[in-house]
Design an enzyme around this catalytic site. Structure first.
Site, PDB file in Angstrom:
ATOM      1  N   GLY A  51      -0.716   0.558  -4.935  1.00  0.00           N
ATOM      2  CA  GLY A  51      -2.022  -0.051  -4.685  1.00  0.00           C
ATOM      3  C   GLY A  51      -3.090   0.593  -5.530  1.00  0.00           C
ATOM      4  O   GLY A  51      -3.204   1.821  -5.553  1.00  0.00           O
ATOM      5  N   TYR A  84      11.775  -4.168  -7.471  1.00  0.00           N
ATOM      6  CA  TYR A  84      10.490  -4.186  -8.163  1.00  0.00           C
ATOM      7  C   TYR A  84       9.477  -3.146  -7.666  1.00  0.00           C
ATOM      8  O   TYR A  84       8.897  -2.422  -8.466  1.00  0.00           O
ATOM      9  CB  TYR A  84       9.859  -5.580  -8.059  1.00  0.00           C
ATOM     10  CG  TYR A  84       8.444  -5.639  -8.582  1.00  0.00           C
ATOM     11  CD1 TYR A  84       8.166  -5.417  -9.925  1.00  0.00           C
ATOM     12  CD2 TYR A  84       7.375  -5.881  -7.723  1.00  0.00           C
ATOM     13  CE1 TYR A  84       6.855  -5.448 -10.405  1.00  0.00           C
ATOM     14  CE2 TYR A  84       6.063  -5.917  -8.201  1.00  0.00           C
ATOM     15  CZ  TYR A  84       5.815  -5.696  -9.534  1.00  0.00           C
ATOM     16  OH  TYR A  84       4.537  -5.717 -10.006  1.00  0.00           O
ATOM     17  N   CYS A 117       0.850  -1.188   0.000  1.00  0.00           N
ATOM     18  CA  CYS A 117       0.000   0.000   0.000  1.00  0.00           C
ATOM     19  C   CYS A 117       0.886   1.238   0.000  1.00  0.00           C
ATOM     20  O   CYS A 117       2.093   1.144   0.197  1.00  0.00           O
ATOM     21  CB  CYS A 117      -0.863   0.052   1.260  1.00  0.00           C
ATOM     22  SG  CYS A 117      -1.946  -1.372   1.447  1.00  0.00           S
ATOM     23  N   ASN A 155       0.641   0.497   5.821  1.00  0.00           N
ATOM     24  CA  ASN A 155       1.317  -0.252   4.766  1.00  0.00           C
ATOM     25  C   ASN A 155       2.098  -1.366   5.451  1.00  0.00           C
ATOM     26  O   ASN A 155       2.936  -1.087   6.306  1.00  0.00           O
ATOM     27  CB  ASN A 155       2.266   0.683   4.003  1.00  0.00           C
ATOM     28  CG  ASN A 155       3.106  -0.047   2.960  1.00  0.00           C
ATOM     29  OD1 ASN A 155       4.176   0.405   2.597  1.00  0.00           O
ATOM     30  ND2 ASN A 155       2.636  -1.168   2.464  1.00  0.00           N
ATOM     31  N   GLY A 156       1.827  -2.599   5.070  1.00  0.00           N
ATOM     32  CA  GLY A 156       2.521  -3.735   5.681  1.00  0.00           C
ATOM     33  C   GLY A 156       1.538  -4.822   6.046  1.00  0.00           C
ATOM     34  O   GLY A 156       0.386  -4.811   5.607  1.00  0.00           O
TER      35      GLY A 156
END
Ligand code: SF4
Length: 462
Positions: free
Chosen positions: A29, A244, A2, A103-104
């Site tokens: 996201g 990436y 995210c 985020n995570g």
């Protein structure tokens, strides 16, 4: 994965800046987007399924007033894909109301969730994010202490932004799995998953939020920092971010991502040379490594494959008669590949299906040899920290040798960068990064059993 963003300003339109911040973080996201604002302590949130530009209109942004804003773009990892899991989430607790974007992925979310439900706390979503918000919202200790208490209970990856008590808060897990950085726009503070969002709004990168740190920006615009967990010499910044996930124009832990990817390509050319006529990337994330490979090998760089940038996650699926469209929806080779020996550089091979189809497409277009070079080592294990890679039995390299993978994808040759080569390219020691999906050595305890691994919960409406 995210993206999160936060800003405090009494002079600027914070909702609009959060919108542009999220716009720069859209790659993190695409499932849902949301912005929460705090206006003299009153919280309001707007969130919905879709891209940032689909969720927010001019009119909607004009309805979001305040001096603090946080925003979130979501790609689901824990919790199902539906509106209730869009963020920022708001949780009303005994001690305070908290709006939070995360985020995570927590690895002990199932236990914490069970404890909260046992204690009579109502949870309105199925994501682990509300667990974090609820722990803070129900803790009657002063805010900083409540966040530190929550952080002591959480295991796994969390880079969070929150609004509560008229304060902008950012905090990051003690191993720092996911990036989070601080910036300044004039005198105003902002925080973002990646520095590319700071660049877009004209903010200056100040520093990363440290692993284990809590940062608060109060009504007087003072920034306070507390270490909730003792500083550790090591960390676990996700190495996947480098090859990436992150945007190439971002800096992770002060390392420019594009430069790291070019170094990966140069290293690949040294470790796994090929005799070829052209080097081409699988766009877009393979491009910097292909540039590095071409530069180091002296083989000319070619675009080779043209990508349709408008293929989203939700497009109309071709019917049976149009199945052959497949990968062509996304890529089309240039005529110049005909009769050429080609090196194709990709950032990673996860399931292998896309690589197999691209190799076939290049041979169909007349390439005489297709040498695949990969700027990450084989992905052999799943991620529990917020990246939806695939389960281990779906990962092509999990139980196959490199030669077996080559045979599967149909390439003339296949080589991956070494772990040491990747490590050197990111300019961070082994002790500073997570590489668990490449090594099966996880930096925290991980859930056991397939059911808990993906941590899918039932909805318990509030
Ligand atoms: Fe990143 Fe892999 Fe670690 Fe997940 S397991 S945090 S994808 S390095």
């Amino acid at each position: 994965m995210c993206g999160v963003f936060g800003i405090r300003s009494t002079e600027r339109d914070v909702a609009r800046l959060a919108y542009f911040g999220l716009f720069a973080l859209q790659h993190r996201g695409q499932e849902s987007a949301g912005i929460a604002v705090s206006d003299a302590g009153r919280l309001m949130v707007m969130r919905d399924m879709g891209l940032v530009s689909q969720v927010f209109t001019e009119q909607k942004l004009q309805g979001l007033h305040g001096d603090l804003a946080i925003g979130h773009t979501r790609y689901s990892t824990t919790g199902a894909t539906h509106w209730a899991n869009a963020q920022p989430l708001i949780h009303h607790g005994r001690a305070r109301t908290v709006a939070l974007g995360h985020n995570g992925n927590l690895t002990n979310a199932a236990e914490l969730r069970a404890e909260l439900l046992e204690a009579g706390v109502k949870l309105g979503s199925t994501s682990d994010t509300e667990v974090i918000a609820a722990l803070i919202a129900h803790d009657e200790a002063p805010l900083e202490e409540a966040i530190a208490n929550a952080m002591r209970r959480l295991v796994g990856a969390y880079s969070c932004v929150a609004l509560t008590e008229g304060v902008l808060v950012a905090f990051r897990d003690p191993l720092g799995f996911r990036p989070l950085c601080l910036g300044r726009i004039g005198d105003d503070w902002c925080v973002s998953s990646e520095s590319c969002a700071l660049d877009l709004i004209g903010a200056v990168y100040e520093r990363d939020v440290h692993a284990g740190e809590i940062v608060l920006v109060d009504a007087a615009n003072e920034l306070r920092s507390t270490m909730a967990a003792p500083a550790r010499p090591d960390g676990a910044l996700c190495i996947f971010e480098f090859f990436y996930l992150a945007r190439p124009d971002s800096r992770l832990d002060a390392v420019e991502v594009h430069g790291a990817r070019v170094r990966m390509g140069e290293r690949l050319a040294a470790e796994a040379p090929a005799i070829a006529d052209l080097v081409m990337p699988i766009p877009d994330s393979g491009t910097p490594a292909a540039i590095g490979f071409a530069r180091a090998s002296g083989i000319p760089f070619s675009e080779g494959l043209i990508k349709n940038r408008y293929v989203g996650r939700t497009f109309i699926q071709p019917d049976q008669g149009l199945r052959q469209l497949g990968i062509k929806l996304k890529f089309n080779p240039l005529a110049e590949v005909r009769g050429q020996r080609i090196v194709v550089v990709d950032d990673s091979i996860v399931r292998g299906n896309t690589t197999q189809q691209i190799v076939q497409m290049l041979f169909d277009a007349g390439a005489t040899e297709v040498h695949v070079r990969v700027s990450s080592p084989p992905v052999v294990s799943q991620c529990y920290y917020g990246i939806d890679l695939a389960d281990e039995d779906e990962l092509i390299a999990a139980r196959r040798t490199v030669e077996e993978v080559r045979e599967h994808i149909g390439a003339t040759s296949l080589s991956y960068i070494s772990l040491e080569g990747l490590q050197e390219a990111v300019l961070r020691p082994e002790s500073a990064v997570c590489r668990a999906c490449l090594t099966r050595k996880y930096p925290t305890a991980i859930p056991t059993g397939a059911a808990t691994a993906k941590m899918k919960f039932e909805v318990t409406p509030a």
